[in-house]
Design an enzyme around this catalytic site. Structure first.
Site: not given
Length: 303
Positions: A83, A168, A200, A202
Protein backbone atom coordinates in the site's frame (compact mmCIF):
# COMPACT_ATOMS: atom_id res chain seq x y z
CA UNK A 1 -20.29 2.50 -7.56
CA UNK A 2 -17.72 0.40 -9.43
CA UNK A 3 -17.94 0.82 -13.20
CA UNK A 4 -16.67 -1.50 -15.97
CA UNK A 5 -13.41 -0.18 -17.34
CA UNK A 6 -14.84 -0.99 -20.76
CA UNK A 7 -13.71 -1.97 -24.22
CA UNK A 8 -13.28 1.66 -25.24
CA UNK A 9 -10.47 1.99 -22.69
CA UNK A 10 -8.37 -1.03 -23.63
CA UNK A 11 -4.85 -0.13 -22.46
CA UNK A 12 -2.13 -0.07 -25.10
CA UNK A 13 0.58 1.67 -23.05
CA UNK A 14 1.19 0.53 -19.47
CA UNK A 15 3.62 1.76 -16.82
CA UNK A 16 5.14 -0.52 -14.19
CA UNK A 17 6.05 0.95 -10.80
CA UNK A 18 7.83 -0.66 -7.83
CA UNK A 19 9.80 0.95 -5.03
CA UNK A 20 11.96 -1.58 -3.28
CA UNK A 21 15.10 -3.44 -4.29
CA UNK A 22 13.41 -6.80 -3.84
CA UNK A 23 14.22 -9.95 -5.83
CA UNK A 24 10.54 -10.90 -5.73
CA UNK A 25 9.43 -7.61 -7.24
CA UNK A 26 12.23 -7.77 -9.81
CA UNK A 27 11.10 -11.22 -10.86
CA UNK A 28 7.44 -10.19 -11.02
CA UNK A 29 8.22 -7.06 -13.02
CA UNK A 30 10.33 -8.95 -15.56
CA UNK A 31 7.61 -11.57 -15.97
CA UNK A 32 4.88 -8.97 -16.30
CA UNK A 33 6.81 -6.81 -18.75
CA UNK A 34 7.55 -9.82 -20.95
CA UNK A 35 3.88 -10.85 -20.93
CA UNK A 36 2.66 -7.35 -21.80
CA UNK A 37 5.14 -6.96 -24.65
CA UNK A 38 4.02 -10.31 -26.08
CA UNK A 39 0.47 -8.96 -26.03
CA UNK A 40 1.57 -5.93 -28.08
CA UNK A 41 1.51 -3.47 -25.18
CA UNK A 42 4.07 -0.67 -24.93
CA UNK A 43 5.73 -0.89 -21.50
CA UNK A 44 7.19 2.06 -19.61
CA UNK A 45 9.01 1.49 -16.31
CA UNK A 46 9.25 4.24 -13.70
CA UNK A 47 12.85 5.43 -13.78
CA UNK A 48 13.79 4.65 -10.16
CA UNK A 49 12.15 1.26 -10.45
CA UNK A 50 14.07 0.61 -13.66
CA UNK A 51 17.36 1.50 -11.97
CA UNK A 52 16.68 -0.79 -9.02
CA UNK A 53 15.47 -3.70 -11.15
CA UNK A 54 18.43 -3.30 -13.45
CA UNK A 55 20.80 -3.71 -10.54
CA UNK A 56 18.99 -6.85 -9.41
CA UNK A 57 18.07 -8.51 -12.63
CA UNK A 58 20.65 -7.51 -15.19
CA UNK A 59 20.12 -5.36 -18.25
CA UNK A 60 16.54 -5.84 -19.41
CA UNK A 61 16.61 -2.91 -21.85
CA UNK A 62 13.87 -1.13 -19.91
CA UNK A 63 12.33 2.00 -21.31
CA UNK A 64 12.51 4.20 -18.20
CA UNK A 65 10.32 7.21 -17.60
CA UNK A 66 9.68 9.82 -14.92
CA UNK A 67 6.31 10.14 -13.23
CA UNK A 68 5.69 13.13 -15.48
CA UNK A 69 6.38 11.05 -18.57
CA UNK A 70 4.16 8.27 -17.23
CA UNK A 71 1.36 10.73 -16.58
CA UNK A 72 1.58 12.14 -20.07
CA UNK A 73 1.69 8.90 -22.03
CA UNK A 74 0.25 5.78 -20.35
CA UNK A 75 -3.26 4.35 -20.19
CA UNK A 76 -2.77 2.43 -16.93
CA UNK A 77 -0.08 2.18 -14.26
CA UNK A 78 0.46 -1.15 -12.51
CA UNK A 79 2.01 -0.88 -9.05
CA UNK A 80 3.98 -3.85 -7.73
CA UNK A 81 4.45 -3.68 -3.96
CA UNK A 82 2.36 -2.79 -0.95
CA UNK A 83 0.00 0.00 0.00
CA UNK A 84 2.90 2.39 0.64
CA UNK A 85 4.03 2.01 -2.95
CA UNK A 86 0.48 2.63 -4.13
CA UNK A 87 0.12 5.74 -1.97
CA UNK A 88 3.27 7.27 -3.42
CA UNK A 89 2.19 6.50 -6.99
CA UNK A 90 -1.28 7.90 -6.35
CA UNK A 91 0.03 11.24 -5.09
CA UNK A 92 2.44 11.52 -8.01
CA UNK A 93 -0.07 10.57 -10.72
CA UNK A 94 -3.42 11.91 -9.48
CA UNK A 95 -3.13 15.15 -11.45
CA UNK A 96 -2.68 13.14 -14.66
CA UNK A 97 -5.81 10.99 -14.08
CA UNK A 98 -3.89 7.75 -14.67
CA UNK A 99 -5.82 4.68 -13.41
CA UNK A 100 -3.89 2.43 -11.02
CA UNK A 101 -3.96 -1.34 -10.56
CA UNK A 102 -1.98 -3.02 -7.79
CA UNK A 103 -0.15 -6.34 -7.52
CA UNK A 104 0.23 -7.10 -3.81
CA UNK A 105 3.81 -7.86 -2.80
CA UNK A 106 3.55 -6.34 0.66
CA UNK A 107 1.68 -7.41 3.78
CA UNK A 108 -2.02 -6.51 4.08
CA UNK A 109 -2.47 -4.80 0.72
CA UNK A 110 -5.81 -3.01 1.12
CA UNK A 111 -5.20 -1.18 -2.18
CA UNK A 112 -3.10 -3.72 -4.06
CA UNK A 113 -5.70 -6.41 -4.57
CA UNK A 114 -4.14 -8.59 -7.30
CA UNK A 115 -2.38 -11.60 -5.80
CA UNK A 116 1.08 -12.24 -7.18
CA UNK A 117 0.18 -15.80 -8.16
CA UNK A 118 -2.84 -14.53 -10.14
CA UNK A 119 -0.99 -11.66 -11.80
CA UNK A 120 -0.89 -12.89 -15.40
CA UNK A 121 -4.43 -14.25 -15.34
CA UNK A 122 -5.65 -10.88 -14.10
CA UNK A 123 -3.67 -9.10 -16.81
CA UNK A 124 -5.73 -10.95 -19.42
CA UNK A 125 -8.87 -9.46 -17.86
CA UNK A 126 -7.29 -6.01 -17.73
CA UNK A 127 -6.19 -6.03 -21.37
CA UNK A 128 -9.58 -7.33 -22.48
CA UNK A 129 -11.48 -4.58 -20.67
CA UNK A 130 -13.01 -6.67 -17.87
CA UNK A 131 -11.62 -4.71 -14.91
CA UNK A 132 -13.89 -2.33 -13.02
CA UNK A 133 -12.97 1.22 -12.07
CA UNK A 134 -13.51 2.92 -8.71
CA UNK A 135 -12.86 6.57 -7.88
CA UNK A 136 -11.30 7.46 -4.52
CA UNK A 137 -11.26 10.98 -3.05
CA UNK A 138 -8.07 12.71 -1.89
CA UNK A 139 -7.28 15.53 0.52
CA UNK A 140 -5.54 18.84 -0.12
CA UNK A 141 -3.57 20.19 2.84
CA UNK A 142 -1.63 23.38 3.36
CA UNK A 143 0.51 24.46 6.30
CA UNK A 144 0.37 28.16 7.22
CA UNK A 145 2.87 30.09 9.34
CA UNK A 146 2.24 33.76 10.08
CA UNK A 147 -0.50 33.69 7.44
CA UNK A 148 1.82 32.47 4.68
CA UNK A 149 1.89 29.04 3.06
CA UNK A 150 4.80 27.01 4.39
CA UNK A 151 4.04 23.72 2.61
CA UNK A 152 1.26 21.93 0.77
CA UNK A 153 0.56 18.43 -0.44
CA UNK A 154 -2.18 15.94 -1.26
CA UNK A 155 -2.98 12.69 0.52
CA UNK A 156 -4.94 9.60 -0.43
CA UNK A 157 -5.04 7.99 3.03
CA UNK A 158 -4.74 10.66 5.68
CA UNK A 159 -3.16 13.80 7.06
CA UNK A 160 -1.93 13.31 10.62
CA UNK A 161 -0.85 15.97 13.10
CA UNK A 162 1.00 14.47 16.07
CA UNK A 163 3.17 15.25 19.07
CA UNK A 164 6.53 14.45 17.47
CA UNK A 165 9.48 12.76 19.11
CA UNK A 166 9.47 14.37 22.57
CA UNK A 167 6.30 12.60 23.69
CA UNK A 168 4.36 15.47 25.28
CA UNK A 169 0.76 16.13 24.38
CA UNK A 170 -0.05 18.96 22.03
CA UNK A 171 -2.98 21.37 22.18
CA UNK A 172 -4.83 22.67 19.16
CA UNK A 173 -8.13 24.16 18.09
CA UNK A 174 -10.38 22.51 15.53
CA UNK A 175 -12.50 24.60 13.15
CA UNK A 176 -14.95 23.25 10.57
CA UNK A 177 -16.24 25.66 7.93
CA UNK A 178 -14.94 28.49 10.09
CA UNK A 179 -16.85 27.39 13.19
CA UNK A 180 -14.92 26.64 16.38
CA UNK A 181 -15.55 22.98 17.37
CA UNK A 182 -13.25 22.32 20.33
CA UNK A 183 -9.84 22.73 21.90
CA UNK A 184 -8.19 19.32 21.99
CA UNK A 185 -5.34 18.16 24.19
CA UNK A 186 -4.06 14.89 22.77
CA UNK A 187 -1.23 13.09 21.04
CA UNK A 188 -2.66 14.36 17.76
CA UNK A 189 -5.45 14.03 15.23
CA UNK A 190 -5.95 11.88 12.14
CA UNK A 191 -7.89 13.43 9.25
CA UNK A 192 -8.79 10.44 7.10
CA UNK A 193 -10.42 9.76 3.75
CA UNK A 194 -12.59 6.63 3.32
CA UNK A 195 -9.53 4.95 1.77
CA UNK A 196 -7.46 5.79 4.85
CA UNK A 197 -10.13 4.55 7.24
CA UNK A 198 -8.56 1.07 7.17
CA UNK A 199 -5.06 2.45 7.85
CA UNK A 200 -3.79 4.45 10.88
CA UNK A 201 -7.32 5.64 11.63
CA UNK A 202 -8.47 2.04 12.16
CA UNK A 203 -5.77 1.41 14.77
CA UNK A 204 -6.96 4.55 16.62
CA UNK A 205 -10.54 3.18 16.81
CA UNK A 206 -11.78 5.26 13.92
CA UNK A 207 -14.74 4.11 11.80
CA UNK A 208 -14.37 2.10 8.61
CA UNK A 209 -15.83 4.13 5.74
CA UNK A 210 -16.92 2.47 2.52
CA UNK A 211 -15.14 4.15 -0.45
CA UNK A 212 -18.50 5.45 -1.73
CA UNK A 213 -19.12 7.41 1.49
CA UNK A 214 -18.63 11.14 0.82
CA UNK A 215 -17.07 11.90 4.18
CA UNK A 216 -13.91 12.74 6.12
CA UNK A 217 -13.15 11.16 9.50
CA UNK A 218 -11.56 13.17 12.32
CA UNK A 219 -10.00 10.72 14.79
CA UNK A 220 -8.25 11.96 17.98
CA UNK A 221 -5.03 10.22 19.03
CA UNK A 222 -5.09 9.42 22.76
CA UNK A 223 -7.20 12.44 23.78
CA UNK A 224 -6.82 13.63 27.39
CA UNK A 225 -10.62 13.89 27.69
CA UNK A 226 -12.26 10.55 26.96
CA UNK A 227 -15.36 12.33 25.64
CA UNK A 228 -13.43 13.40 22.53
CA UNK A 229 -14.66 10.83 20.02
CA UNK A 230 -14.16 10.39 16.26
CA UNK A 231 -16.31 12.70 14.12
CA UNK A 232 -17.44 12.13 10.55
CA UNK A 233 -17.99 15.30 8.47
CA UNK A 234 -19.07 15.85 4.89
CA UNK A 235 -16.53 15.74 2.09
CA UNK A 236 -17.10 19.44 1.30
CA UNK A 237 -16.07 20.61 4.79
CA UNK A 238 -13.18 23.03 5.24
CA UNK A 239 -11.10 21.83 8.19
CA UNK A 240 -8.53 23.87 10.08
CA UNK A 241 -6.23 22.88 12.94
CA UNK A 242 -4.55 25.72 14.87
CA UNK A 243 -1.73 24.81 17.25
CA UNK A 244 -2.02 26.59 20.61
CA UNK A 245 0.67 24.72 22.55
CA UNK A 246 3.32 22.25 21.42
CA UNK A 247 6.92 21.52 22.34
CA UNK A 248 7.37 19.37 19.27
CA UNK A 249 4.75 18.84 16.57
CA UNK A 250 4.59 17.53 13.02
CA UNK A 251 2.13 16.93 10.22
CA UNK A 252 2.38 13.85 8.00
CA UNK A 253 0.95 13.25 4.54
CA UNK A 254 0.10 9.56 4.00
CA UNK A 255 2.80 8.70 6.55
CA UNK A 256 5.46 9.42 3.92
CA UNK A 257 6.04 13.18 3.87
CA UNK A 258 6.53 15.23 7.04
CA UNK A 259 6.58 18.95 7.92
CA UNK A 260 7.69 20.24 11.33
CA UNK A 261 5.27 22.61 13.05
CA UNK A 262 5.52 25.27 15.77
CA UNK A 263 3.04 27.03 18.02
CA UNK A 264 0.76 29.28 15.99
CA UNK A 265 0.94 27.22 12.81
CA UNK A 266 -2.27 26.18 11.10
CA UNK A 267 -3.09 23.19 8.91
CA UNK A 268 -5.99 23.64 6.49
CA UNK A 269 -7.60 20.67 4.74
CA UNK A 270 -10.35 20.10 2.21
CA UNK A 271 -11.31 17.65 -0.46
CA UNK A 272 -8.88 17.81 -3.36
CA UNK A 273 -9.88 18.61 -6.91
CA UNK A 274 -7.89 15.49 -7.79
CA UNK A 275 -9.07 11.94 -7.26
CA UNK A 276 -7.53 8.58 -8.03
CA UNK A 277 -9.03 5.78 -10.09
CA UNK A 278 -8.38 2.23 -8.92
CA UNK A 279 -8.89 -0.68 -11.30
CA UNK A 280 -10.10 -3.93 -9.73
CA UNK A 281 -10.28 -7.43 -11.25
CA UNK A 282 -13.69 -8.95 -12.02
CA UNK A 283 -15.52 -10.10 -8.92
CA UNK A 284 -13.83 -7.59 -6.61
CA UNK A 285 -15.81 -6.85 -3.45
CA UNK A 286 -14.81 -4.28 -0.84
CA UNK A 287 -16.45 -6.28 1.94
CA UNK A 288 -14.86 -9.54 0.80
CA UNK A 289 -11.51 -7.72 0.92
CA UNK A 290 -12.24 -6.59 4.49
CA UNK A 291 -13.20 -10.13 5.53
CA UNK A 292 -9.93 -11.43 4.18
CA UNK A 293 -7.58 -8.68 5.37
CA UNK A 294 -9.14 -8.19 8.81
CA UNK A 295 -9.91 -11.90 9.28
CA UNK A 296 -13.56 -11.30 9.98
CA UNK A 297 -15.39 -14.56 10.68
CA UNK A 298 -12.10 -16.43 10.68
CA UNK A 299 -12.14 -19.61 12.75
CA UNK A 300 -9.94 -19.53 15.88
CA UNK A 301 -6.63 -21.29 15.48
CA UNK A 302 -6.65 -24.86 16.70
CA UNK A 303 -10.38 -25.45 16.09
Amino acid sequence: MNQPYGSRNLPRTIALIGRYQSPEIAESLRLLARYLRERGVTVLVEEETAANIGKLAGDEHWVPGSFEAIGASVDVAIVLGGDGTMLNAARRLARYKVPLAGVNQGRLGFMTDIARDDMLTCMEDLLDGRFVSETRMMLDAEVLRDGRELASNIALNDVVMDKGAIGRMIEFELYIDGEFIYNLRADGLIVSTPTGSTAYSLSANGPILHPQVAGIALVPLCPHALTNRPILVGDQADIELRITHATDCRVHFDGQLTVDLVRGDAVRLHRSQYSICFLHPPGYSYFAMLRQKLQWSARPKGT
